[in-house]
Design an enzyme around this catalytic site. Sequence first.
Site, PDB file in Angstrom:
ATOM      1  N   GLU A 151      31.505  33.962 -25.288  1.00 34.09           N
ATOM      2  CA  GLU A 151      32.494  34.889 -24.684  1.00 34.09           C
ATOM      3  C   GLU A 151      33.788  34.393 -24.558  1.00 34.09           C
ATOM      4  OE1 GLU A 151      31.661  37.539 -21.013  1.00 34.09           O
ATOM      5  OE2 GLU A 151      32.797  36.178 -20.146  1.00 34.09           O
TER       6      GLU A 151
ATOM      7  N   THR B 118      36.539  39.842 -23.105  1.00 30.50           N
ATOM      8  CA  THR B 118      36.709  40.409 -21.769  1.00 30.50           C
ATOM      9  C   THR B 118      37.830  41.397 -21.570  1.00 30.50           C
ATOM     10  OG1 THR B 118      37.853  38.790 -20.752  1.00 30.50           O
ATOM     11  CG2 THR B 118      35.350  38.534 -20.644  1.00 30.50           C
TER      12      THR B 118
ATOM     13  N   ALA C  17      40.194  43.688 -15.437  1.00 30.81           N
ATOM     14  CA  ALA C  17      39.916  44.986 -14.589  1.00 30.81           C
ATOM     15  C   ALA C  17      41.175  45.533 -14.177  1.00 30.81           C
ATOM     16  CB  ALA C  17      39.080  44.650 -13.348  1.00 30.81           C
TER      17      ALA C  17
ATOM     18  N   ARG D 169      31.968  48.439 -14.674  1.00 33.84           N
ATOM     19  CA  ARG D 169      32.948  48.999 -13.747  1.00 33.84           C
ATOM     20  C   ARG D 169      34.296  48.186 -13.436  1.00 33.84           C
ATOM     21  NH1 ARG D 169      31.297  48.727  -7.605  1.00 33.84           N
ATOM     22  NH2 ARG D 169      32.320  46.525  -8.052  1.00 33.84           N
ATOM     23  N   GLY D 170      33.916  46.777 -13.475  1.00 30.36           N
ATOM     24  CA  GLY D 170      35.220  46.136 -12.925  1.00 30.36           C
ATOM     25  C   GLY D 170      35.043  45.665 -11.490  1.00 30.36           C
TER      26      GLY D 170
ATOM     27  N   HIS E 105      23.437  42.246  -7.547  1.00 26.26           N
ATOM     28  CA  HIS E 105      24.763  42.461  -7.643  1.00 26.26           C
ATOM     29  C   HIS E 105      25.222  42.394  -5.969  1.00 26.26           C
ATOM     30  CE1 HIS E 105      28.740  44.557  -7.399  1.00 26.26           C
ATOM     31  NE2 HIS E 105      28.970  44.135  -8.576  1.00 26.26           N
TER      32      HIS E 105
ATOM     33  N   LYS F  30      21.497  53.367 -15.709  1.00 25.40           N
ATOM     34  CA  LYS F  30      22.695  52.917 -16.412  1.00 25.40           C
ATOM     35  C   LYS F  30      22.359  52.564 -17.848  1.00 25.40           C
ATOM     36  CE  LYS F  30      24.845  49.122 -15.411  1.00 25.40           C
ATOM     37  NZ  LYS F  30      25.672  47.928 -14.822  1.00 25.40           N
TER      38      LYS F  30
ATOM     39  N   GLN G 254      24.792  38.260 -15.532  1.00 26.16           N
ATOM     40  CA  GLN G 254      25.640  37.391 -14.918  1.00 26.16           C
ATOM     41  C   GLN G 254      25.017  35.960 -15.001  1.00 26.16           C
ATOM     42  OE1 GLN G 254      28.353  36.426 -13.917  1.00 26.16           O
ATOM     43  NE2 GLN G 254      28.765  37.851 -12.109  1.00 26.16           N
TER      44      GLN G 254
END
Length: 292
Positions: free
Chosen positions: A17, A48, A51, A107-108, A152, A168, A179
Amino acid sequence: MKLIDIINNGKYNLSFEVFPPKAESSFESVKAAVEQIAALQPSFMSVTYGAGGGTSRYTLDIAKDIMEKYHVPTLAHLTCVSSTKETVKNKITQIKEAGIKNVMALRGDLTPELEKGDRSLWDYRHAIDLVRELKESDTDLCIGCACYPEIHPESKNQIEDIKYLKEKVDAGCSFITTQMFFDNNLLYNFLYKIREAGITVPVIPGIMPITKANQVERAIKLSGSFMPVRFKALVDRFGCDDDAMRDAGIAYATDQIIDLYANGIKNVHVYSMNKPEVASAILNNLSGIVGK
Ligand code: FAD
């Protein structure tokens, strides 16, 4: 190329990433770092998306560069929190025009300003709304979404978190990326629970190599991750020596990845933080495994 075809190719895959520059002034240095990582020819790269809009305008430029110059399959992230339908639809059009086939629907994070705002005005409340929007706009897109082996931070409990994750995924995600975590047993427990809940899509563990002691606090704040004693000992011992911490962090991340591969996981994503030397060292450590 669609990521799901790489994810299901039966080989040990390693992907990286990267993040776009925070300001125009650093565009060239970030681009150079990203290109060095792309030159390693990872299985794919993700880019990425800021947001708050800060770095978002560069996501597509960087993703296109990776695809066109290095022919590395690319996953462009997109967030929806506080965005209008119009902005998101425009972004999706740009993604399609850029020839990007893989999108990470997020979502951010909620910034303190967003937390205070009136949520009834939001067009998108959760990542699932973006997954639906993407699917509606192009059924051929390969969509991924995020998951949290350690729950989360906004979730009441894991059962609720996994219930929303399943919704989702069912809305149209082909894979999910986790994560960061520093104890693989947390991932194995999570996998057991989501499979039991009927989530069957591939899960890509996300591994964050900690190569500087000051990253630890930020990582814990961001992810709420549990720090195993073995990891804490390493930071305590080597944290104030940059070279030693880099070597120890790379070794720890490599060890986590080898354990994941040894336990049957074929795809691992590394949060390489725009550090070509870290990406290259990890790939070298795994050169006898990755791609087989
Ligand atoms: P959601 O899936 O919407 O979940 C957020 C919370 O809402 C969870 O607690 C969930 O259980 C709950 N929830 C979900 N659906 C519902 C529902 N229908 N009703 C009620 N509650 C619900 N951030 C960025 O800004 N840019 C990035 O590029 C980026 N990349 C990331 C990549 C990965 C792999 C990961 C793990 C995170 C990334 N993030 C990124 C951070 C991410 O935006 C935050 O973690 C954010 O807080 C949640 O995003 P999400 O897509 O998981 O949200």
